[in-house]
Design a protein around this motif. Structure first.
Motif, PDB file in Angstrom:
ATOM      1  N   THR A  87       0.838  -1.189   0.000  1.00 54.75           N
ATOM      2  CA  THR A  87       0.000   0.000   0.000  1.00 54.75           C
ATOM      3  C   THR A  87       0.880   1.249   0.000  1.00 54.75           C
ATOM      4  O   THR A  87       2.118   1.168  -0.060  1.00 54.75           O
ATOM      5  N   THR A  88       0.244   2.400   0.089  1.00 51.23           N
ATOM      6  CA  THR A  88       0.984   3.670   0.150  1.00 51.23           C
ATOM      7  C   THR A  88       1.031   4.230   1.564  1.00 51.23           C
ATOM      8  O   THR A  88       1.500   5.343   1.781  1.00 51.23           O
ATOM      9  N   SER A  89       0.545   3.448   2.543  1.00 47.48           N
ATOM     10  CA  SER A  89       0.548   3.879   3.946  1.00 47.48           C
ATOM     11  C   SER A  89       1.283   2.855   4.800  1.00 47.48           C
ATOM     12  O   SER A  89       1.429   1.691   4.416  1.00 47.48           O
ATOM     13  N   ASP A  90       1.745   3.308   5.965  1.00 48.37           N
ATOM     14  CA  ASP A  90       2.384   2.380   6.888  1.00 48.37           C
ATOM     15  C   ASP A  90       1.409   1.285   7.293  1.00 48.37           C
ATOM     16  O   ASP A  90       0.201   1.514   7.435  1.00 48.37           O
ATOM     17  N   LYS A 141       6.796   0.144   6.369  1.00 44.46           N
ATOM     18  CA  LYS A 141       6.598   1.247   5.441  1.00 44.46           C
ATOM     19  C   LYS A 141       6.196   0.728   4.064  1.00 44.46           C
ATOM     20  O   LYS A 141       6.421  -0.444   3.743  1.00 44.46           O
TER      21      LYS A 141
END
Length: 220
Positions: A87-90, A141
């Motif tokens: 994903t693009t989030s932690d 991350k």
């Protein structure tokens, strides 16, 4: 990331040369009340002290007092499965994801060359306060792969052993080969403590991993 949680096993090995019983002193023989010197018979040598402590079980309490030297670690062992973040989030990675029991402290011990079949009572407060430990929770991350590993840590420590005597207030109190010689304190016993820690680790995925795990070459 490296947060840690105390887990699984602690082992104690006492060097016979250190197990001197803390010097002189007397104990009372259970049958005739005649004082018996600590150095006469059962505690006459460091090796005999180590053998005595190895199977005194709950008649003894071990209290660590200080670390001696630096810790050494074994080869890490993977717990559970690798976890990717496409994903693009932690992304959170918790101890429970690996189905571990890291909050449970199970103690195993050996004294010198003598394995302990029945554990003594352990003073956990000092150990927990002086061992790096925390909840095993970390963050992965975007584009990273994470996992939890388990490592055995061995460190030399010094501590005291207390031998309980027979409960004089109870006429039916059990008497055995250990408590019949108590109470007595063995001070400054030095040995090796081995315990396990769990750590959240992470690293960037390789291009091949991103393709295989995420279906493309970058997190989406």
């Amino acid at each position: 990331m490296g947060s840690m949680a105390l887990a699984a096993t602690l082992c104690l090995s006492i060097t016979p040369a250190q197990a001197d019983g803390g010097g002189g002193g007397w104990v009372s023989h259970p049958s005739d009340g005649v004082p018996v010197s600590q150095g006469d018979g059962i505690w006459s040598t460091p090796e005999k002290v180590a053998e005595f402590l190895s199977d005194c079980g709950e008649d003894c309490t071990f209290t660590p007092t200080s670390w001696v030297g630096e810790p050494t670690e074994s080869t890490p062992r993977l717990v559970g499965a690798y976890r990717d973040n496409c994903t693009t989030s932690d992304s959170d990675l918790k101890q429970g994801d690996a189905e571990t029991t890291g909050e449970t402290t199970v103690i195993g011990m050996s004294v010198g060359a003598n394995p302990v079949s029945v554990l003594p009572k352990i003073e956990h407060t000092w150990f927990k306060q002086n061992t790096e430990s925390s909840d095993t929770t970390g963050h992965i991350k975007p584009g990273e792969i994470g996992w939890i590993d388990e490592v055995s840590v061995t460190r030399k420590a010094k501590g005291n052993w207390h031998l309980n005597g027979v409960d004089q207030s109870n006429p039916f109190a059990p008497v055995n080969k250990h408590n019949s010689h108590g109470p007595h304190d063995f001070t400054d016993i030095e040995g090796d403590i081995t315990y396990k820690i769990m750590r959240v680790q992470s690293r960037p995925m390789t291009a091949e991993e991103r393709t295989n795990r995420c279906g493309n070459t970058s997190p989406s």
